[in-house]
Scaffold this motif. Structure first.
Motif, short mmCIF file in Angstrom:
data_model
loop_
_atom_site.label_atom_id
_atom_site.label_comp_id
_atom_site.label_asym_id
_atom_site.label_seq_id
_atom_site.Cartn_x
_atom_site.Cartn_y
_atom_site.Cartn_z
N GLU A 12 -9.26 -8.67 -6.86
CA GLU A 12 -8.45 -9.41 -5.90
C GLU A 12 -7.43 -10.28 -6.62
OE1 GLU A 12 -8.59 -8.76 -2.86
OE2 GLU A 12 -10.51 -7.70 -2.69
N SER A 21 -5.46 -1.58 -1.93
CA SER A 21 -4.55 -2.62 -1.45
C SER A 21 -3.32 -1.93 -0.89
CB SER A 21 -4.16 -3.56 -2.59
OG SER A 21 -3.37 -4.63 -2.11
N CYS A 46 -4.42 -6.82 2.71
CA CYS A 46 -3.62 -7.97 2.28
C CYS A 46 -2.94 -8.65 3.45
CB CYS A 46 -2.59 -7.54 1.24
SG CYS A 46 -1.44 -6.28 1.81
N GLN A 54 -3.28 -10.10 -6.40
CA GLN A 54 -2.44 -11.26 -6.11
C GLN A 54 -1.41 -11.47 -7.22
OE1 GLN A 54 -4.55 -14.94 -5.60
NE2 GLN A 54 -2.72 -16.12 -5.15
#
Length: 463
Positions: A338, A118, A137, A342
């Motif tokens: 994921e 990420s 992202c 977040q």
């Protein structure tokens, strides 16, 4: 709607217990890592830093963290990240051990380490590893740094257990830039799959390596990573591109998309790869045998769009069952990373650091992972006690329940409850009421999402 007072009081007691448990886990983690600090001052400052990451600080950078902690200047925070003597890799190992212990990784035969990267968008050219590169992202090429992460996912929950900053080749070969960014000599250019091997090696050294690994195409097509897993008796289900080649039982070597053409219509099986917020993630799956009885090619097809397919290359070590439900379950456990991205970014400032040095970047990541781990373990421990949601619908024409109940406590909600215990200006009952309302609203929305999923499942597939 009139709320039953006894029901609310029971939920409130559970929520207060969750907030207290988060503080206990956080203190336990900080106690476990105390030995890595050479002096008392940076150890205490690290505790302030972690609590600030868990607090409602708008932007979790050195200035705002220092202000929240009550420091007169940001010097102590900057010294903690840049110059203080402490072993950030050892802290990462403690966090991984804590996550594995409390999420029951050793007792779960389908425990999975999920590998993914990420990015963090940056401005300028001074931050270590920054360059114009694709950032998932953001969904575009941007000026950013990339980090390779490992998430440990079990049946109880999941949390980040490892991280490695990606150092592009142009950075690794430029001695001036390396010196300005404080890149250690041991850090050289490595591909993202090679960094993933380093993360797995650390877990193996600490005897925390789970029985399975999964990741997307970036990792699935790397032979060295697959070889590492096989050498350590670690099964995997990695995504692979359509151009990935396999050798069929006939000895013919074909691309994955060519092998798909050999699958007869009756060979497809419907299977769920896990429960989502809107219902089971059910797909059509085809299992294609290869020349090795331990290696398999899986094809996943969207039931509403047959042209939407994905390919997975799987390996099951000797003595471990290689059944379609097992491989599908492992493939389905890729999604937690994921969610960790977040929640980690939105709630714990995983990408909020405003640092330039390599060590400072890694230290911020480690402390953010520590803060996330405490809340993730709390959410896992409270899942059964805090879940009062109504049963999901079983038919598209089911009527909604009069009482939707409450969804289990999420990591974000656990963080809010932990802050409630130290927040001033409003009574705790006010924050408990809002937490109760959010979870009730989400339970009602989830019930309708499940019913809509059932209705869509009865519609014919588009050709």
């Amino acid at each position: 709607m009139i709320v039953d007072q006894t029901e609310y009081e029971t939920a409130a007691a559970c929520m207060v217990a969750a907030g207290e448990l988060t503080r206990e886990y956080q203190d336990e983690l900080l106690g476990r890592v105390g030995w890595v600090f050479a002096r008392r001052e940076p150890r205490l400052q690290a505790g302030k830093y972690v609590r600030a990451l868990t607090a409602e600080v708008p932007r979790k950078n050195g200035w705002q963290i220092a202000e929240w902690a009550g420091d007169a200047t940001p010097d102590k925070t900057q010294r903690l990240l840049n110059h203080a003597v402490w072993d950030e890799k050892a802290v990462m190992g403690v966090v991984a051990g804590f996550v594995a212990e409390y999420l029951g990784a050793e007792a779960d035969p389908l425990a999975v380490v999920v590998l993914d990267e990420s990015g963090q968008e940056k401005k300028g050219e001074s931050t270590c590893g920054v360059k114009r590169q694709y950032v998932g992202c953001a969904g575009r090429v941007s000026n950013a740094v990339n980090i390779v992460y490992a998430t440990l996912a079990t049946v109880r929950g999941h949390a980040l257990a490892g991280a490695r900053p990606y150092l592009p080749r142009e950075w690794a070969e430029d001695q001036r830039r390396r010196a300005r960014a404080g890149v250690p000599e041991r850090v050289v250019f490595k591909t993202k799959p090679a960094l993933a091997v380093d993360l797995l090696t650390d877990l193996h050294t600490a005897r925390l390596l789970p029985p399975w690994a999964t990741g997307d195409e970036v990792y699935g097509r790397d032979k060295d990573l697959r070889d590492f897993c096989e050498q350590h008796s670690m099964g995997y289900v990695f995504g692979v591109p359509c151009s990935f080649t396999v050798t069929l039982t006939s000895g013919r070597r074909v691309r994955a998309d060519q092998a798909l053409k050999l699958v007869p219509p009756k060979a497809w099986n419907r299977a769920s790869c896990g429960a989502g917020s809107k219902g089971d993630r059910t797909y059509g799956w085809a299992w294609i045998a290869t020349c090795s009885d331990r290696h398999h090619l899986l094809v996943r097809r969207n039931p509403t769009d047959p042209t939407d397919v994905a390919f997975f290359y799987a390996y099951a070590p000797d003595g471990r069952p290689a059944t379609l439900p097992v491989l599908v379950s492992v493939a389905g456990r890729r999604w937690p990373v994921e969610e960790d991205f977040q929640v980690g970014k939105d709630q714990f400032g995983l990408d909020h650091s405003q640092v330039r040095l390599y060590t400072a970047l890694l230290r911020h990541l480690v402390l953010a992972m520590l803060a996330l781990a405490a809340c993730a373990v709390t959410a896992a421990a409270m899942r059964v006690l805090s879940n009062t949601a109504a049963a999901a619908p079983t038919h598209p024409d089911d009527e909604p329940p009069e009482d939707p109940g409450l969804i289990p406590l999420t990591v974000a909600e656990v963080k809010r409850l932990a802050n409630m215990l130290t927040r001033t200006g409003q009574r705790p009952a006010h924050h408990l009421r809002w937490s109760w309302w959010r979870r009730r609203h989400q339970a009602r929305a989830r019930w309708f999402h499940h019913r809509n999923r059932l209705r869509r499942s009865l519609q014919p597939a588009r050709m």
